[in-house]
Design an enzyme around this catalytic site. Structure first.
Site, PDB file in Angstrom:
ATOM      1  N   GLY A 242      -1.333  -9.473  -2.058  1.00 42.44           N
ATOM      2  CA  GLY A 242      -1.968  -9.204  -3.346  1.00 42.44           C
ATOM      3  C   GLY A 242      -2.204  -7.721  -3.521  1.00 42.44           C
ATOM      4  O   GLY A 242      -1.515  -6.892  -2.905  1.00 42.44           O
ATOM      5  N   SER A 243      -3.186  -7.398  -4.337  1.00 41.77           N
ATOM      6  CA  SER A 243      -3.402  -5.988  -4.687  1.00 41.77           C
ATOM      7  C   SER A 243      -4.034  -5.214  -3.531  1.00 41.77           C
ATOM      8  O   SER A 243      -4.687  -5.791  -2.656  1.00 41.77           O
ATOM      9  CB  SER A 243      -4.325  -5.908  -5.907  1.00 41.77           C
ATOM     10  N   GLY A 247      -6.923  -6.307  -1.014  1.00 41.63           N
ATOM     11  CA  GLY A 247      -6.548  -6.223   0.399  1.00 41.63           C
ATOM     12  C   GLY A 247      -7.566  -5.439   1.209  1.00 41.63           C
ATOM     13  O   GLY A 247      -7.880  -5.778   2.348  1.00 41.63           O
ATOM     14  N   GLU A 264      -0.223  -7.654   2.926  1.00 38.74           N
ATOM     15  CA  GLU A 264       1.017  -7.302   2.231  1.00 38.74           C
ATOM     16  C   GLU A 264       0.606  -6.923   0.817  1.00 38.74           C
ATOM     17  O   GLU A 264       0.461  -7.773  -0.051  1.00 38.74           O
ATOM     18  CB  GLU A 264       1.966  -8.504   2.274  1.00 38.74           C
ATOM     19  N   CYS A 298       6.711  -7.010  -5.230  1.00 32.42           N
ATOM     20  CA  CYS A 298       6.097  -5.899  -4.481  1.00 32.42           C
ATOM     21  C   CYS A 298       7.161  -4.865  -4.191  1.00 32.42           C
ATOM     22  O   CYS A 298       6.859  -3.691  -4.018  1.00 32.42           O
ATOM     23  CB  CYS A 298       5.565  -6.353  -3.136  1.00 32.42           C
TER      24      CYS A 298
HETATM   25  C1  UN1 Z   1       6.987  -9.834  -2.806  1.00 37.83           C
HETATM   26  O1  UN1 Z   1       7.313  -9.240  -3.810  1.00 37.83           O
HETATM   27  O2  UN1 Z   1       5.792 -10.118  -2.574  1.00 37.83           O
HETATM   28  O3  UN1 Z   1      12.343  -8.434  -0.680  1.00 37.83           O
HETATM   29  C2  UN1 Z   1       7.944 -10.343  -1.808  1.00 37.83           C
HETATM   30  C3  UN1 Z   1      12.099  -9.117  -1.684  1.00 37.83           C
HETATM   31  C4  UN1 Z   1      11.740 -10.571  -1.496  1.00 37.83           C
HETATM   32  C5  UN1 Z   1      10.293 -10.716  -1.177  1.00 37.83           C
HETATM   33  C6  UN1 Z   1       9.372  -9.997  -2.095  1.00 37.83           C
HETATM   34  N1  UN1 Z   1      12.532 -11.121  -0.432  1.00 37.83           N
HETATM   35  O4  UN1 Z   1      12.148  -8.659  -2.828  1.00 37.83           O
END
Ligand code: UN1
Length: 508
Positions: A242-243, A247, A264, A298
Site C-alpha cells: 500500500g501507500s 506502510g 511493499e 507500483c
Molecule cells: C504492484 O503493482 O503492486 O511487476 C505489483 C509487476 C507485477 C506486480 C506489480 N508483476 O508489474
C-alpha cells in the site's frame, strides 16, 4: 457484454456475501455492508458484510489453532496442497480474471495475467516445498556439527491493495503455506469480491483434505480490522502492500511489538533512454509501463529520461501513440486502458497535472476527462525542463513526466534523487551504459532492467524496493525466508566440552 450474474454464480458469489472465513464463512452480528462498485460505470456489482471485532477474533483463533497441526505436516505435503490450489486456479482462470477486470478495472488480458501470476506462484512454491534449505557450517571445535534450519513462523497477516487484488495474495499465501504458516488476508475494501472468490476456491481444496484455518479472510475497514491485526502480537508477520504513509504506520506498529513486516510501498519508477537504444522497443515498453493498468501499478512508469539527441523523435512518436489509446470497458477486448479505481483517484490525477503546470510542466497530450461515466481519465504526458517537485511524488494515475539529459551519470543522479526505490530501467545497446546503470553507482532500486520496461516482473525474482518503498521482498528467489524463523544449531558429538574462541573455564 459480460453477464455479471452468471460470472458471480460461476465463482459462487452471492448478491450479499459474508466477509470473514476460516474455511467456514462467519456471519458477523452487526450488518455493516460494503458495496463493491464497477469503476467503469459506478454500478454496484455485489456486496460483502464486513467483519467486526468478534469475527476477527474467531479468525485469529482458527489461524492459531490450525498452525499447530499445519506446521507439523511435512513441507512437501503442504506443497502438494498448494499444487492442487494452482490447478484449481487454472480451472477458474477465465472467470476469476474477468472478475478482477470487472471489480478493479484493469483490462481483461491483465486480469487473466494476474491469475496466471497466482498459478506461477503456486508452481514456484511447490518446488520450494522441497527446498527450504539451511546451510551446514564447519565448526571450529572437533566433533561438532553446526547448521541452520528454518521453522514456520506462525500466523501471517496479508494486507493487499486494490491494484493487484489477487496476485499479491498469492505471492504471500503460496510461500506462507509451504513454509508452514497459516494466514489472515485483509484485502482492499475496493476489491472485496475477488477476495471472496479466491477464498471459495481455496476452501474447496482445504475441504478435500479436511483442513481449515490455513487460508483465512477478513474483509473490513483498515481503521478497525487492519489496526487490530497490525497491533496483534498473535500475528508475528505483517506483509503489507500500500501507500508509504500507511506502510510507515505498519512498520511502527509491528516494530513496537517486535513483530516483523514485509513492506511493499510506493514506487516512482523511471526509464533512461540512451542514444543507442532500439527506439521501437522503447516505445512499446513506455506505453505498457505508463498506460497499462491505467498507471496504477507500483511498478508503473512515472518518469522518462531521454537523451537530448533522440528526445524530439521519441516524444513525437509517443504523443502519436497516446492519441490512439482506446479507453473504456476493461472487459471489451479492444480496450487498452480501463478506469481509475475511484473518484478520489481521478481528483488526485487532475491535482497532480495542475501542480505540474504551476511548476513549469507542459502538457503534450491528455490532461482531460473523457465524456463518459466511470472513473476515466486521459493518459497524459508532461514535458519538464527540470525535475519538478511533483515528479518526486507517486500519483497512482497515467501521468508520465518526460525529461531530457546529456550525460548518463547526470541522468542516474536525478533518477535516484526521489524518495522511492522500486523499479527502474535503461534502454541501450551499449555494455558500458547498461553496466554503469547496474553498478554500485547506478540505479538504487530493488528492480533494475535493461531493455525491458519497469512493470510486469516475473514471479521468479524477489520483488520489492528500497528507501520509501519499504525494503521488503516478496515472491521468488529467497523471499520465503521472511516467512520462517531461522535457528542455528550446534551439536557436540565428542566426549569433551571445548569452548569456542579457545576460552578456558575449568574448575579443579
Ligand atoms: C504492484 O503493482 O503492486 O511487476 C505489483 C509487476 C507485477 C506486480 C506489480 N508483476 O508489474
Amino acid at each position: 457484454m459480460t453477464d455479471i450474474k452468471k460470472l458471480l454464480a460461476e465463482l459462487e458469489l452471492e448478491a450479499v456475501n459474508p466477509g470473514a472465513c476460516t474455511g467456514e464463512w462467519i456471519e458477523p452480528s452487526e450488518r455493516n455492508e460494503l458495496v463493491s462498485k464497477n469503476p467503469s460505470n459506478g454500478q454496484p456489482i455485489a456486496s460483502v458484510i464486513q467483519a467486526d471485532a468478534d469475527a476477527y477474533e474467531q479468525v485469529v483463533e482458527a489461524a492459531q489453532a490450525s498452525f499447530a497441526t499445519w506446521r507439523m505436516m511435512p513441507a512437501p505435503a503442504r506443497g502438494e496442497i498448494v499444487r492442487e490450489l494452482g490447478n484449481e486456479l487454472r480451472k477458474y482462470k477465465d472467470p476469476l480474471g474477468r472478475l478482477v477486470s470487472l471489480e478493479m478495472g484493469k483490462i481483461l488480458s491483465e486480469g487473466l495475467g494476474e491469475v496466471q501470476e497466482m498459478i506461477d506462484m503456486c508452481d514456484f512454491a511447490v518446488g520450494l516445498s522441497r527446498q527450504l534449505y539451511g546451510p551446514n557450517m564447519t565448526s571450529e571445535r572437533p566433533r561438532h556439527r553446526m547448521y541452520e534450519q528454518w521453522h514456520p513462523l506462525g500466523v501471517v497477516g496479508i494486507v493487499t491493495a486494490f491494484n493487484f487484488p489477487v496476485a499479491v495474495w498469492a505471492w504471500n499465501a503460496a510461500l506462507a503455506a509451504v513454509c508452514g504458516d497459516t494466514m489472515i488476508w485483509k484485502p482492499s475494501s475496493s476489491t472485496p469480491l475477488t477476495a471472496v472468490a479466491v477464498q471459495n476456491i481455496s476452501n474447496k481444496i482445504m475441504d478435500r483434505h479436511g483442513l481449515s484455518g490455513v487460508f483465512n479472510l477478513v474483509i473490513g475497514p483498515g481503521r478497525s480490522v487492519g489496526e487490530r491485526m497490525i497491533n496483534d502480537s498473535r500475528v508475528p508477520l505483517i506483509s503489507f502492500t500500500g501507500s508509504t504513509r500507511m506502510g510507515r504506520h505498519v512498520a511502527e506498529a509491528t516494530a513496537t511489538r517486535f513483530g516483523r513486516s514485509i513492506l511493499e510501498l510506493g514506487g516512482n519508477n523511471a526509464i533512461i533512454v540512451e542514444p543507442d537504444a532500439k527506439l521501437d522497443l522503447v516505445l512499446r515498453a513506455v506505453l505498457f509501463a505508463a498506460v497499462g493498468t491505467a498507471g496504477q501499478r507500483c511498478t508503473s512508469l512515472r518518469r522518462l529520461f531521454l537523451h537530448s539527441s533522440i528526445a524530439d523523435g521519441v516524444i513525437e512518436k509517443l504523443v502519436k501513440a497516446y492519441g490512439s489509446i482506446t479507453s473504456g470497458d476493461p472487459l471489451d477486448e479492444s480496450t487498452l486502458m480501463g478506469p481509475l479505481v475511484n473518484e478520489s483517484a481521478v481528483e488526485e490525477h487532475f491535482a497532480a497535472i495542475e501542480k505540474a503546470k504551476e511548476q513549469g510542466g507542459e502538457v503534450l497530450i491528455g490532461g482531460g476527462r473523457p465524456d463518459k461515466p466511470g472513473n476515466f481519465v486521459e493518459p497524459t504526458i508532461i514535458k519538464c525542463s527540470e525535475h519538478i517537485p511533483i515528479a518526486c511524488d507517486e500519483t497512482f494515475a497515467p501521468i508520465l513526466y518526460v525529461f531530457t539529459y546529456d550525460e548518463l551519470e547526470e541522468a542516474i543522479t536525478v533518477h535516484n534523487s526521489v524518495a522511492q526505490g522500486l523499479s527502474s530501467a535503461i534502454f541501450t545497446s551499449s555494455v558500458y551504459s547498461a553496466e554503469t546503470f547496474l553498478s554500485h553507482e547506478g540505479s538504487d532500486c530493488g528492480i533494475a532492467n535493461v531493455n525491458i520496461g519497469t512493470s510486469g516482473a516475473e514471479i521468479g525474482g524477489a520483488f520489492g524496493g528500497e528507501k520509501e518503498t519499504g525494503g521488503g521482498r516478496e515472491a521468488g528467489s529467497d523471499a520465503w525466508k521472511a516467512y520462517m524463523r531461522r535457528q542455528t544449531c550446534t551439536i557436540n558429538w565428542s566426549t569433551e566440552l571445548p569452548l569456542a574462541q579457545g576460552v578456558k573455564f575449568d574448575v579443579e
